[in-house]
Design a protein around this motif. Structure first.
Motif, mmCIF file in Angstrom:
data_model
loop_
_atom_site.group_PDB
_atom_site.id
_atom_site.type_symbol
_atom_site.label_atom_id
_atom_site.label_comp_id
_atom_site.label_asym_id
_atom_site.label_seq_id
_atom_site.Cartn_x
_atom_site.Cartn_y
_atom_site.Cartn_z
ATOM 1 N N SER A 90 39.278 31.316 40.137
ATOM 2 C CA SER A 90 39.182 31.947 41.525
ATOM 3 C C SER A 90 39.697 33.548 41.732
ATOM 4 N N PRO A 91 40.587 34.024 40.429
ATOM 5 C CA PRO A 91 40.761 35.556 40.603
ATOM 6 C C PRO A 91 39.413 36.190 40.307
ATOM 7 N N ILE A 92 38.680 35.796 39.312
ATOM 8 C CA ILE A 92 37.335 36.308 39.097
ATOM 9 C C ILE A 92 36.305 36.198 40.290
ATOM 10 N N SER A 93 36.317 35.124 40.834
ATOM 11 C CA SER A 93 35.365 34.988 41.850
ATOM 12 C C SER A 93 35.877 35.903 43.243
ATOM 13 N N ALA A 94 37.114 36.217 43.086
ATOM 14 C CA ALA A 94 37.571 37.085 44.174
ATOM 15 C C ALA A 94 37.063 38.666 44.241
ATOM 16 N N LEU A 95 36.619 39.030 43.119
ATOM 17 C CA LEU A 95 36.154 40.226 42.868
ATOM 18 C C LEU A 95 34.738 40.763 43.392
ATOM 19 N N ASP A 96 34.909 41.517 44.359
ATOM 20 C CA ASP A 96 33.577 42.049 45.245
ATOM 21 C C ASP A 96 32.389 42.151 44.492
ATOM 22 N N PHE A 97 32.219 42.927 43.104
ATOM 23 C CA PHE A 97 30.978 43.150 42.614
ATOM 24 C C PHE A 97 30.493 42.038 41.909
ATOM 25 N N TYR A 109 43.850 28.176 47.839
ATOM 26 C CA TYR A 109 44.737 29.088 48.461
ATOM 27 C C TYR A 109 44.013 30.500 48.287
ATOM 28 N N ILE A 110 43.620 30.566 46.876
ATOM 29 C CA ILE A 110 42.983 31.740 46.713
ATOM 30 C C ILE A 110 41.501 31.995 47.410
ATOM 31 N N ASP A 111 40.952 30.752 47.280
ATOM 32 C CA ASP A 111 39.606 30.886 48.112
ATOM 33 C C ASP A 111 39.670 31.170 49.315
#
Ligand SMILES: Nc1ncnc2c1ncn2[C@@H]1O[C@H](COP(=O)(O)OP(=O)(O)OP(=O)(O)O)[C@@H](O)[C@H]1O
Ligand SMILES: Nc1ccn([C@@H]2O[C@H](COP(=O)(O)O)[C@@H](O)[C@H]2O)c(=O)n1
Length: 230
Positions: free
Chosen positions: A104-111, A186-188
């Protein structure tokens, strides 16, 4: 009959891919598990020194993201698509708890999202596709003819995942799975870019008390209604 685009979004482990795969197989559409793509980027990051504990070297990943190619190939033994990362089958390795806890932290990165969304849109440009994920109806295919948003209680979702891992003979802790499900939700839902939310025109399905067969039937009904009027 004209082919359509089907977007299935929702919370983690609620049965999106089970429904999506069944429908795609029955109607002869392509099925794409967009979560597998974020998982593959996460596996790449774990294996290429992008993680230091839970810290992400975002500059290194930003430089390398264009070299991360994800594809799917049908596995004749399972009848389902396996995920390939730069030509290597990573289907089993992307399903571990380690990947689940870091995805989830990786998939929160805009690029990361920009690159994945571009690859997903290219896969769906001919329509005739069922894609499941978190932002398919809102960002990837906002014009999809059929949009579904799936939910179920966290406890039932964790139980289903626990049962699945046990059936495969894998070590699993119900509490760890439940915590991971809640944390990812939560992160998503709270990230800045394309947070998980129901598209206004998506149909809501709470499958807490539905069997796999019942939810499949419901999805087919929705497909028949929408594809019949195209
Ligand atoms: N209605 C249901 N009743 C019981 N079990 C179900 C139901 N739907 C799906 N399952 C089971 O729940 C587990 C999770 O389903 P699935 O992998 O389809 O969820 P998902 O939403 O795609 O998950 P993820 O977010 O991790 O991609 C699987 O073991 C699946 O067989
Ligand atoms: N469209 C998507 C799909 C997935 N994610 C992120 O990947 C994680 C793993 O997805 P699963 O479907 O395999 O559970 C998920 O928790 C999201 O963080 C996404 O951001 N967008």
């Amino acid at each position: 009959m004209k082919k359509i685009t089907i977007a299935i979004d929702g919370f983690s482990s609620c049965g999106k891919s089970t429904m999506a795969k069944d429908l795609a197989r029955e109607v002869g559409y392509i099925y794409i598990d967009s979560g597998a793509m974020y998982r593959a980027v996460t596996l790449y990051s774990i294996e290429n020194g992008i993680f230091d504990g839970n810290d992400i070297d975002t500059e290194k990943l930003r430089k390398e993201i264009r070299n991360i190619r994800i594809s799917f190939r049908l596995n004749p033994a399972t009848g389902r698509p396996d995920t390939y990362l730069n030509g290597v089958n990573v289907e089993n390795r992307i399903r571990t708890m380690e990947v689940s806890s870091k995805v989830s932290p990786i998939s929160a990165l805009d690029f990361v999202r920009t690159e994945m969304v571009a690859q997903q849109q290219a896969m769906g440009k001919e329509k005739g596709i069922v894609m499941d994920g978190r932002d398919i109806g809102t960002t990837v295919f906002p014009e999809a003819e059929l949009k579904i948003f799936v939910t179920a209680t966290p406890e039932i979702r964790a139980q289903r995942r626990y049962d699945e891992l046990k059936a495969k003979g894998q070590e699993a802790s119900f509490d760890e799975i439940l915590e991971n499900v809640k944390q990812r939700d939560y992160i998503d839902q709270h990230r800045d870019v394309s947070p998980l939310r129901k598209a206004e025109d998506a149909l809501l399905l709470d499958n807490t008390n539905l069997t796999i067969e019942q939810q499949k039937e419901w999805l087919f009904e929705q497909f028949n209604k929408v594809s019949g009027i195209q």
